[in-house]
Design an enzyme around this catalytic site. Structure first.
Site, mmCIF file in Angstrom:
data_model
loop_
_atom_site.group_PDB
_atom_site.id
_atom_site.type_symbol
_atom_site.label_atom_id
_atom_site.label_comp_id
_atom_site.label_asym_id
_atom_site.label_seq_id
_atom_site.Cartn_x
_atom_site.Cartn_y
_atom_site.Cartn_z
ATOM 1 N N LYS A 179 0.863 -1.181 0.000
ATOM 2 C CA LYS A 179 0.000 0.000 0.000
ATOM 3 C C LYS A 179 0.897 1.226 0.000
ATOM 4 O O LYS A 179 1.628 1.485 0.940
ATOM 5 C CB LYS A 179 -0.940 0.035 1.205
ATOM 6 C CG LYS A 179 -2.016 1.126 1.079
ATOM 7 C CD LYS A 179 -2.658 1.484 2.387
ATOM 8 C CE LYS A 179 -1.830 2.484 3.161
ATOM 9 N NZ LYS A 179 -1.837 3.847 2.551
ATOM 10 N N GLU A 255 9.401 0.400 11.811
ATOM 11 C CA GLU A 255 10.359 1.460 12.084
ATOM 12 C C GLU A 255 9.555 2.736 12.310
ATOM 13 O O GLU A 255 8.856 3.198 11.408
ATOM 14 C CB GLU A 255 11.346 1.649 10.942
ATOM 15 C CG GLU A 255 12.417 2.686 11.309
ATOM 16 C CD GLU A 255 13.473 2.853 10.253
ATOM 17 O OE1 GLU A 255 14.347 1.968 10.156
ATOM 18 O OE2 GLU A 255 13.425 3.854 9.522
ATOM 19 N N CYS A 289 13.309 10.037 9.380
ATOM 20 C CA CYS A 289 13.303 9.653 10.786
ATOM 21 C C CYS A 289 14.701 9.639 11.393
ATOM 22 O O CYS A 289 14.844 9.764 12.608
ATOM 23 C CB CYS A 289 12.611 8.303 10.976
ATOM 24 S SG CYS A 289 13.173 7.025 9.849
ATOM 25 N N GLU A 388 8.974 14.166 18.109
ATOM 26 C CA GLU A 388 9.496 14.233 16.750
ATOM 27 C C GLU A 388 8.729 15.287 15.954
ATOM 28 O O GLU A 388 7.534 15.146 15.704
ATOM 29 C CB GLU A 388 9.381 12.870 16.060
ATOM 30 C CG GLU A 388 10.024 12.856 14.686
ATOM 31 C CD GLU A 388 9.967 11.488 14.032
ATOM 32 O OE1 GLU A 388 10.938 11.125 13.355
ATOM 33 O OE2 GLU A 388 8.942 10.802 14.181
#
Length: 490
Positions: A179, A255, A289, A388
């Site tokens: 996806k 992750e 990230c 973050e």
């Protein structure tokens, strides 16, 4: 994937069981640098996910794909060769859909192609082990493909982050449902097109679906016929996937983001280090990230680092990624830019010092440019030190000694990556061992390789992608036992 020559715009379709599908309402792909329409794709949902899962399940259960490592190797090599032939056009489309500078897009494509070839080699080397556990009693451990793997791929590095999941999944013999992120749907379709068109791969082994909502993704994490979920994205979404997958006890490869620290020791050459850290912070406009987010510098060098980092960040040339002079492109879309800018503005209100105040940059309607910001702060518990923020914000923090630096760097729920900057080898390794991160670079940042596993401690994820251990995320280990006896002894 089709290019409509009459309009110059791209059109992508779902690929389910070897057949193209238009299921779902039409969705648009927009260039975040220009606001221009790139092309269209169907926004599918539950029905497309159901069909793709069924096709993958049938292919796994009824074809020889899981038992043909040599054929899998050749399929991966053909895919890599096809991508290499189309490198320029794929890099161009990657920049148009994602916004990153074209040179970065070309580098990402080259890394992705290399990684496919790496896993093509491992397709024929996924051994278990055997031992005689007692006289005449043999135990054999075999690594087998886990089954159907659903791969939920983000938009920030859509080539590498696709291939580091899809290539090992196919290498070990899984069948797959991918996806794509909606923002980079057209690129993902183009990248997977040679694989989908490969007549030697059984129908249903490779499936691709798109959506703009969450129905398909939800089904890919809950369906009984899905055995593995591989996801790269935010920690919050990762938590939801873990909860959704729990009733069916799926294997997970997650992750989930990070808050990467660059620890700059007192002996470091600030003039040479600062531009490298600035580049590490601005990679994909700060939307990676592993991007540098916090810079911990010895208090004796704090003022020097403020000036050097502010200068390096200010010098970044921001613009359309297709222009050769561009160092940093736009954020992925205007909505994300506005959200990130709101988070950065809040940090200005509580930081000890705003060293460099960024701002949204005007551009064509629908564009998403944002200049970088640098703040200095002493309290590592501040929200902008802990959460973050997925954009071009750096936080500069002082430390007094090695133990203080480690305490500050490890004061986080994340543990994906960090870097240490020093001329002393023993200091570098001492610090690297003390930092609780899946990857620690020494005098560098954001260096990722097909051969080297990446993944995180704590809330940065589960499992490892890249490297040999990535195969384990898509395998089950089976123990087969037999007592064969010993010749001449009963």
């Amino acid at each position: 994937m089709q290019n409509n020559d009459n309009t110059g715009r791209y059109q992508a379709l779902h690929s389910i069981g070897g057949e193209a599908s238009e299921g779902g309402a039409e969705a648009l792909s927009i260039n975040p640098a220009t606001g221009e329409l790139i092309g269209r794709f169907p926004a599918g949902g539950r029905a497309e996910a159901e069909a793709a899962i069924a096709a993958a399940r049938h292919a796994f259960d009824s074809t020889l794909w899981p038992k043909q490592p040599r054929e899998r190797q050749l399929a991966l090599l053909r895919w890599a060769d096809a991508l290499e032939r189309d490198l320029s056009s794929l890099a161009d489309l990657l920049t148009r859909t994602n916004g990153k500078p074209l040179q970065q897009a070309k580098g990402e494509m080259l890394g992705a192609i290399s990684e496919i070839r790496y896993y093509a080699g491992l397709a024929r080397h996924n051994p278990g082990h055997a031992q005689e556990v007692a006289p005449g009693e043999v135990s054999v451990m075999m690594r087998e493909p886990a089954g159907v793997a659903s791969l939920i791929i983000p938009w920030n590095a859509p080539a590498v982050l696709l291939i580091r999941s899809l290539a090992p999944a196919l290498a070990v013999g899984c069948t797959t449902v991918t996806k794509s992120a909606s923002q980079t749907a057209l690129f993902t379709a183009a990248c997977m097109a040679p694989l989908i068109a490969d007549a030697a791969i059984p129908a249903g082994v490779v499936n691709l679906i798109f959506e703009t909502g969450y129905e398909a993704a939800e089904l890919l994490t809950t369906h009984e016929d899905v055995d593995v979920v591989s996801f790269t994205g935010s920690n919050l979404v990762g938590q939801k996937i873990m909860a959704a997958a729990a009733p069916t006890m799926k294997k997970l490869s997650l992750e989930l983001g990070g808050k990467s620290c660059c620890v700059v020791m007192p002996d470091a050459d600030i003039a040479s280090v600062a531009p490298k850290i600035a580049a590490a912070a601005l990679i994909i406009s700060g939307q990676q990230c592993t991007a540098a987010r916090r810079v911990l510098v010895h208090e004796s060098r704090l003022q020097e680092m403020k000036q050097a980092l502010a200068a390096a960040l200010s010098e970044a040339r921001i613009g359309n990624g297709l222009e050769a002079s561009t160092d940093m492109g736009p954020l992925i879309d205007a909505e994300s830019r506005d959200r990130v800018w709101g988070e950065i503005e809040q940090s200005f209100d509580i930081a000890d010092e705003v060293v460099l105040r960024g701002a949204p940059i005007s551009g064509p309607q629908g564009s998403a440019f944002l200049s970088p910001s640098l703040i200095a702060h002493s309290d590592d518990n501040a929200p902008f030190c802990q959460e973050e923020i997925f954009g071009p914000l750096l936080v500069l923090e002082p430390f007094s000694n090695e133990a203080h630096a480690v305490q500050k760097a490890n004061n986080t729920v994340y543990g994906l990556s960090a870097s240490v900057w020093t001329n002393q080898t023993d200091t570098a390794w001492r610090m690297a061992r003390a930092l609780r991160n899946g990857t620690v670079w020494i005098n560098d940042h954001n260096r990722l390789f097909a051969e080297a596993e990446t993944g995180g401690y704590r809330r940065s994820g589960i499992g490892r992608l890249h490297g040999y251990d990535a195969l384990l995320d898509f395998c089950e280990v089976k123990h087969i036992y037999q007592n064969v006896g010993v010749v001449g002894l009963g």
